[in-house]
Design a protein around this motif. Structure first.
Motif: not given
Ligand SMILES: *Cc1c(COP(=O)(O)O)cnc(C)c1O
Length: 355
Positions: A93-95, A185-187, A195-197, A200-202, A231-236, A255-261, A301-303
């Protein structure tokens, strides 16, 4: 897409690393999943092939304007030897939500789910079984049209690669030190923060490098307008416990809608913990720390699943949380999620999918 998946098997199999030698994202399995998109055809030719390089024209759109999205999820081997994906439907769904924002054609959700299941099934021997290990699944879509104009591309490839990963906490959970970032800032509202794009990581690399140089593991971003709301950590994603309330920023576009969140919030609510998805300023967090009511801070976060935060640094002030120890809810959430992932407890929520 209901087309049958064409399978070409690898003739030579790679050596599998020992569970104790696994890191993150360095080793890939024998096969990958692919499907192509062309405007006239839609998504077509779903296939599993030997893992290997993609050959792309230097003019390919993704290299220039970053039309790319990805996901990250995991498959686990339970104590019963069976392999299960954790909440794959949520990731699909998130993809597709990311796809809409980046003008990438959506995938049929049933097809995308099938691609994950079939690939992991074929590669099931690659799923490690030791505590904390997993098979990381990385679905990606990139624009493949060779064209330098700025508009949505007319051709794409969807691919899924798999990587066995080691335990995130081989020496036990260790609270991290986080720098509250004011400089970058991130966003911003209306941007691509949700968006998981790859872009954002660059954008996050320089802030992270500066934070590392200053002795911090991660960066906590503030909102792009006031540089005040966390907001968020950038990977979490981030959660703070003040008194008996757990607070996490709302899904309001930045912020990203984390599945772990989502999993953590569902568990906390089941446990009867007061949970608020609301805006919260860094000033409110600091004020709580000063009065002694800031009890726990963790990332999701997933990791890492759950990552305890032992220290926040803001404007030169160090805020030590819970004496740098792992908090009660932090530990309980980690254990509860890992137990579901590895089927140590019954999955009463439909979060796992056996392959
Ligand atoms: C992937 C990601 C997360 C964590 O999402 P999960 O679905 O819990 O892995 C948080 N923030 C960002 C920016 C992400 O790309």
């Amino acid at each position: 897409m209901s087309e049958a998946i064409r399978i070409t098997r690898a003739t030579a199999k790679k050596a599998k690393p020992k569970d104790s030698e696994l890191a993150f994202g360095t080793v890939f399995t024998d096969h990958m999943f692919l499907a192509d998109f062309q405007e006239e055809k839609g998504w077509y030719d779903p296939r599993i092939e030997p893992y290997g390089p993609l050959t792309l024209d230097p003019a390919t759109a993704v290299f220039h304007y970053a039309q790319a999205i990805f996901e990250g999820l995991k498959a686990f081997r339970g104590g019963d030897g069976k392999v299960r994906l954790f909440r794959p439907q949520k990731h699909v769904e998130r993809l597709n939500r990311s796809a809409r924002r980046i003008c990438i054609p959506e995938l049929d959700p049933d097809f995308a789910l099938r691609s994950l299941v079939e690939l992991v099934k074929l590669e099931r021997d690659w799923v490690p079984g030791s505590v904390g290990t997993s098979l990381y699944v990385r679905p990606t879509v990139i624009a493949t049209e060779p064209f330098l104009g700025v508009r949505p591309a007319r051709a794409y490839v969807y691919f899924v690669i798999l990587s066995p990963v080691g335990a995130y906490y081989p020496e036990g959970m260790n609270p991290v030190k986080i720098l509250v970032m004011e400089k970058y800032v991130r966003a911003v509202p209306g941007g691509v923060g949700e968006a998981k794009t790859g872009g954002n990581y660059a954008a996050s690399l320089l802030p992270a490098e500066e934070a590392h140089a200053a002795g911090f593991t991660q960066v906590l971003y503030l909102d792009g307008v006031h540089r005040r709301l966390i907001e968020e950590v950038g990977t979490m994603n981030i959660m703070v416990r003040i008194g008996d309330e757990v607070i996490t920023p709302p899904l309001a576009g930045t912020i990203l809608a984390g599945v772990t969140r989502d999993s953590a919030l569902a568990l906390l609510r089941e446990w009867g913990v007061a949970v608020s998805e609301r805006q919260i300023g860094i000033d409110e967090v600091i004020a709580a720390a000063r009065t002694g009511t800031l009890r726990e801070v963790w990332g999701t976060g997933t990791a890492a699943v759950i990552s305890p935060v032992g220290e926040l640094s803001y404007r030169g002030e160090r805020i030590v949380i819970n004496d740098g120890r792992i908090g009660d809810l932090t530990g309980r959430l980690y254990q509860a999620i890992v137990d579901i992932q590895c089927a140590r407890v019954p999955d009463t929520r439909g979060w796992t999918l056996e392959v």
